[in-house]
Write a protein that holds these residues in place. Structure first.
Motif, PDB file in Angstrom:
ATOM      1  N   THR A  25      46.137 -66.251  16.493  1.00  0.00           N
ATOM      2  CA  THR A  25      45.194 -67.355  16.625  1.00  0.00           C
ATOM      3  C   THR A  25      45.637 -68.546  15.788  1.00  0.00           C
ATOM      4  N   TYR A  26      46.374 -68.273  14.706  1.00  0.00           N
ATOM      5  CA  TYR A  26      46.706 -69.306  13.735  1.00  0.00           C
ATOM      6  C   TYR A  26      48.171 -69.727  13.745  1.00  0.00           C
ATOM      7  N   ALA A  46      43.295 -62.679   7.753  1.00  0.00           N
ATOM      8  CA  ALA A  46      44.409 -62.659   8.698  1.00  0.00           C
ATOM      9  C   ALA A  46      45.477 -63.686   8.325  1.00  0.00           C
ATOM     10  N   VAL A  47      45.050 -64.862   7.922  1.00  0.00           N
ATOM     11  CA  VAL A  47      45.999 -65.912   7.528  1.00  0.00           C
ATOM     12  C   VAL A  47      46.731 -65.505   6.250  1.00  0.00           C
ATOM     13  N   LEU A  48      45.996 -64.972   5.289  1.00  0.00           N
ATOM     14  CA  LEU A  48      46.629 -64.535   4.039  1.00  0.00           C
ATOM     15  C   LEU A  48      47.577 -63.368   4.268  1.00  0.00           C
ATOM     16  N   ILE A  59      55.519 -69.421   4.718  1.00  0.00           N
ATOM     17  CA  ILE A  59      54.131 -69.827   4.963  1.00  0.00           C
ATOM     18  C   ILE A  59      53.423 -70.100   3.646  1.00  0.00           C
ATOM     19  N   THR A  60      52.742 -71.247   3.580  1.00  0.00           N
ATOM     20  CA  THR A  60      51.917 -71.587   2.427  1.00  0.00           C
ATOM     21  C   THR A  60      50.512 -71.880   2.922  1.00  0.00           C
ATOM     22  N   VAL A  61      49.530 -71.308   2.232  1.00  0.00           N
ATOM     23  CA  VAL A  61      48.126 -71.526   2.545  1.00  0.00           C
ATOM     24  C   VAL A  61      47.490 -72.194   1.341  1.00  0.00           C
ATOM     25  N   THR A  62      46.855 -73.338   1.570  1.00  0.00           N
ATOM     26  CA  THR A  62      46.291 -74.138   0.485  1.00  0.00           C
ATOM     27  C   THR A  62      44.804 -74.368   0.727  1.00  0.00           C
ATOM     28  N   ALA A  63      44.006 -74.161  -0.314  1.00  0.00           N
ATOM     29  CA  ALA A  63      42.563 -74.416  -0.230  1.00  0.00           C
ATOM     30  C   ALA A  63      42.306 -75.917  -0.234  1.00  0.00           C
ATOM     31  N   ALA A  64      41.091 -76.296   0.116  1.00  0.00           N
ATOM     32  CA  ALA A  64      40.722 -77.716   0.191  1.00  0.00           C
ATOM     33  C   ALA A  64      40.909 -78.433  -1.152  1.00  0.00           C
TER      34      ALA A  64
END
Length: 73
Positions: A25-26, A46-48, A59-64
């Protein structure tokens, strides 16, 4: 809850497809490399998990607030 920002470093991506298999989905395959389906995603495991599983660490995931939340150590 605010969206997370997902980025894929396409110069590091090796095109394994693990992220698309785990969180299709992402993430999308764009040629031989992955890319986020959208820049902003709802927070979720799922993203993490996809970021944690990326063999290239692309892949890097960043909070707001700018805090990097993935990959997790």
């Amino acid at each position: 809850m605010a969206e997370w920002r997902v980025t894929v470093d396409r110069s590091r991506c090796m095109g394994s497809g693990i992220c698309t298999a785990m969180a299709g989905t992402y993430f999308l395959m764009d040629g031989e490399r992955s890319r986020p389906a959208a820049e902003g995603v709802p927070p979720g495991e799922a993203v993490l998990d996809a970021a944690d599983s990326c063999p290239a660490g692309a892949i890097t995931v960043t909070a707001a607030d700018g805090e990097v939340v993935g990959p997790r150590d």
